[in-house]
Design an enzyme around this catalytic site. Structure first.
Site, mmCIF file in Angstrom:
data_model
loop_
_atom_site.group_PDB
_atom_site.id
_atom_site.type_symbol
_atom_site.label_atom_id
_atom_site.label_comp_id
_atom_site.label_asym_id
_atom_site.label_seq_id
_atom_site.Cartn_x
_atom_site.Cartn_y
_atom_site.Cartn_z
ATOM 1 N N CYS A 47 0.906 -1.034 -0.019
ATOM 2 C CA CYS A 47 -0.144 0.132 -0.132
ATOM 3 C C CYS A 47 0.827 1.471 -0.134
ATOM 4 C CB CYS A 47 -0.949 -0.028 1.321
ATOM 5 S SG CYS A 47 -1.900 1.357 1.441
ATOM 6 N N CYS A 77 -0.097 4.283 0.528
ATOM 7 C CA CYS A 77 -0.653 5.477 1.359
ATOM 8 C C CYS A 77 -0.186 5.442 2.991
ATOM 9 C CB CYS A 77 -2.222 5.304 1.343
ATOM 10 S SG CYS A 77 -2.704 5.355 -0.528
ATOM 11 N N CYS A 114 -1.705 -4.848 -0.985
ATOM 12 C CA CYS A 114 -2.849 -4.770 -1.901
ATOM 13 C C CYS A 114 -3.576 -6.105 -2.381
ATOM 14 C CB CYS A 114 -2.545 -3.674 -2.949
ATOM 15 S SG CYS A 114 -4.315 -3.146 -3.624
#
Length: 132
Positions: free
Chosen positions: A45, A47, A64
């Site tokens: 990920c 983020c 993910c």
């Protein structure tokens, strides 16, 4: 990038979600995932901040589609969302920050996604036991 785009397209169909309607959001997340695949061979990920990405992939939590997506159908990155671009919060624990930030966002396709829903209770116990 193409490989990650195909993954996202297939996952939205499988999970009953949509990509973010605002131009650039989806592409930015896909770019971050693709860069992590190039760098560490896993779609970690993009983020989140990781002190050590190599160590992080051993846990699998943020690869993910991450555990939160698989358990709660909640995407921190806003990659997998409802048609309006909101993350699905319907299945989150009561005190989860996603509910605080977005309120209750119903699942548009409750018959799809959440293959790890059976781990929700286990995850909640772990979260409560974690030191603050």
């Amino acid at each position: 990038m193409q490989k990650m785009r195909r993954f996202v397209e297939k996952f939205t169909e499988k999970s009953g979600t949509y990509t973010h309607p605002t131009e650039g959001v989806t592409e930015s997340v896909i770019l971050g995932l693709a860069q992590n695949v190039d760098e560490i061979k896993r779609p970690l990920c993009p983020c989140r901040f990781y002190p050590d990405k190599t160590e992080e992939i051993k846990h699998r939590t943020w690869i993910c589609a991450c555990d939160d997506m698989q358990i709660y159908k909640y995407c921190h990155c806003l990659l997998f969302v409802d048609e309006e671009g909101l993350p699905i919060t319907e299945y989150l624990p009561e005190d989860h920050e996603g509910l605080e930030m977005y309120g209750m966002v119903k699942d548009p396709h409750p018959d799809k996604g959440r293959p790890l829903r059976h781990k929700a209770e286990e995850r909640e116990i772990e979260r409560r036991e974690r030191p603050s």
